[in-house]
Design a protein around this motif. Structure first.
Motif, short mmCIF file in Angstrom:
data_model
loop_
_atom_site.label_atom_id
_atom_site.label_comp_id
_atom_site.label_asym_id
_atom_site.label_seq_id
_atom_site.Cartn_x
_atom_site.Cartn_y
_atom_site.Cartn_z
N ALA A 225 26.76 42.16 51.43
CA ALA A 225 26.45 41.71 52.79
C ALA A 225 27.70 41.70 53.66
O ALA A 225 27.66 42.12 54.83
CB ALA A 225 25.81 40.33 52.76
N ALA A 226 28.83 41.23 53.12
CA ALA A 226 30.06 41.15 53.90
C ALA A 226 30.58 42.54 54.26
O ALA A 226 31.13 42.73 55.34
CB ALA A 226 31.13 40.37 53.12
N ARG A 227 30.40 43.51 53.38
CA ARG A 227 30.87 44.86 53.66
C ARG A 227 30.01 45.56 54.70
O ARG A 227 30.52 46.30 55.54
CB ARG A 227 30.90 45.70 52.39
CG ARG A 227 32.15 45.48 51.58
CD ARG A 227 32.28 46.46 50.44
NE ARG A 227 31.38 46.04 49.36
CZ ARG A 227 30.60 46.86 48.68
NH1 ARG A 227 30.58 48.13 48.94
NH2 ARG A 227 29.83 46.41 47.72
N PHE A 228 28.72 45.32 54.67
CA PHE A 228 27.83 46.05 55.57
C PHE A 228 27.63 45.36 56.92
O PHE A 228 27.57 46.01 57.94
CB PHE A 228 26.49 46.32 54.89
CG PHE A 228 26.63 47.30 53.76
CD1 PHE A 228 27.02 48.60 53.99
CD2 PHE A 228 26.39 46.90 52.45
CE1 PHE A 228 27.17 49.50 52.95
CE2 PHE A 228 26.54 47.79 51.41
CZ PHE A 228 26.93 49.09 51.65
N ARG A 229 27.52 44.03 56.91
CA ARG A 229 27.27 43.35 58.18
C ARG A 229 28.56 42.91 58.87
O ARG A 229 28.61 42.82 60.08
CB ARG A 229 26.35 42.15 57.96
CG ARG A 229 24.94 42.59 57.59
CD ARG A 229 23.96 41.45 57.71
NE ARG A 229 24.23 40.41 56.74
CZ ARG A 229 23.40 40.06 55.76
NH1 ARG A 229 22.26 40.67 55.61
NH2 ARG A 229 23.72 39.10 54.93
N LYS A 230 29.57 42.61 58.07
CA LYS A 230 30.91 42.25 58.57
C LYS A 230 30.91 41.08 59.56
O LYS A 230 31.67 41.07 60.51
CB LYS A 230 31.59 43.46 59.19
CG LYS A 230 31.78 44.58 58.19
CD LYS A 230 32.54 45.73 58.78
CE LYS A 230 32.48 46.84 57.78
NZ LYS A 230 33.51 47.65 57.55
N THR A 231 30.07 40.09 59.29
CA THR A 231 30.10 38.90 60.15
C THR A 231 30.98 37.85 59.49
O THR A 231 31.24 37.88 58.28
CB THR A 231 28.68 38.31 60.36
OG1 THR A 231 28.21 37.82 59.10
CG2 THR A 231 27.73 39.35 60.92
N THR B 39 30.69 33.23 53.18
CA THR B 39 29.82 33.13 52.00
C THR B 39 30.42 33.89 50.82
O THR B 39 30.42 33.39 49.69
CB THR B 39 28.42 33.69 52.32
OG1 THR B 39 27.86 32.94 53.40
CG2 THR B 39 27.50 33.61 51.12
N LYS B 40 30.95 35.08 51.10
CA LYS B 40 31.58 35.86 50.03
C LYS B 40 32.77 35.12 49.44
O LYS B 40 32.95 35.08 48.22
CB LYS B 40 32.04 37.22 50.55
CG LYS B 40 32.70 38.07 49.47
CD LYS B 40 33.33 39.31 50.07
CE LYS B 40 34.12 40.07 49.06
NZ LYS B 40 35.40 39.47 48.73
N ASP B 41 33.59 34.49 50.28
CA ASP B 41 34.74 33.74 49.78
C ASP B 41 34.31 32.56 48.91
O ASP B 41 34.91 32.30 47.86
CB ASP B 41 35.60 33.23 50.95
CG ASP B 41 36.34 34.35 51.66
OD1 ASP B 41 36.45 35.46 51.09
OD2 ASP B 41 36.81 34.12 52.80
#
Length: 162
Positions: free
Chosen positions: A73-79, A85-87
């Motif tokens: 999600a972090a790679r594709f949406r980059k919000t 959330t990824k962290d």
């Protein structure tokens, strides 16, 4: 690799029944120790740790899955929310991995003196994705030191082995 379907404790991937049994033996042993109504199991601490290893493996796998989903999600949406959330998932994944590794090292330090203890170590080694080399070495040492196993393998007469 085929597994025995009739006995869930022999499955190469699902050790739920065996983990439950190890936990029950450890709990019963603790009860005997507290109540003084019987001897505790000689490998109770090892069984308890190995049961926790099995549980922690599932927790670590779930954390890894959450991390993969958050990373995607972090790679594709980059919000910013996705990165946050990824962290958080990264920290959780790292913490569960460290706890799992700590349990493997703790189990390796305990000597298995019964067949149940050796079996518990074998399940912990098998459930490890890396093979848990230090735990496997400890288990091999326990197998070599097991007098009952040696007596079974090296019976003096052919009829002595059970």
């Amino acid at each position: 690799m085929p597994t025995a379907k009739s006995d869930p404790t022999t499955s190469s991937t699902d050790f739920t029944a065996a983990i439950g049994r190890m936990r029950a033996i450890a709990t019963q042993s603790a009860d005997h120790l507290l109540l003084g109504d019987g001897p505790p199991h000689p490998d109770a601490a090892l069984l308890d740790i190995c049961a926790e290893i099995g549980h922690q493996r599932r927790v670590a796998d779930a954390a890894a899955q959450r991390w993969r989903e958050a990373d995607r999600a972090a790679r594709f949406r980059k919000t910013e929310a996705d990165r946050t959330t990824k962290d958080a998932c990264d920290k959780d994944y790292t913490a569960t991995g460290q706890k799992y590794a700590h349990l493997l090292r703790a189990a390796a330090k305990l000597k298995a003196t019964t067949a149940a203890g050796i079996y518990a170590k074998a399940i912990a080694v098998r459930s490890s994705k890396t093979g848990a080399a230090y735990l496997a070495t400890s288990m091999a040492d326990d197998l070599i030191a097991c007098e009952e196993l040696r007596q079974t393998l090296w019976a003096t007469n052919e009829g002595d082995a059970a």
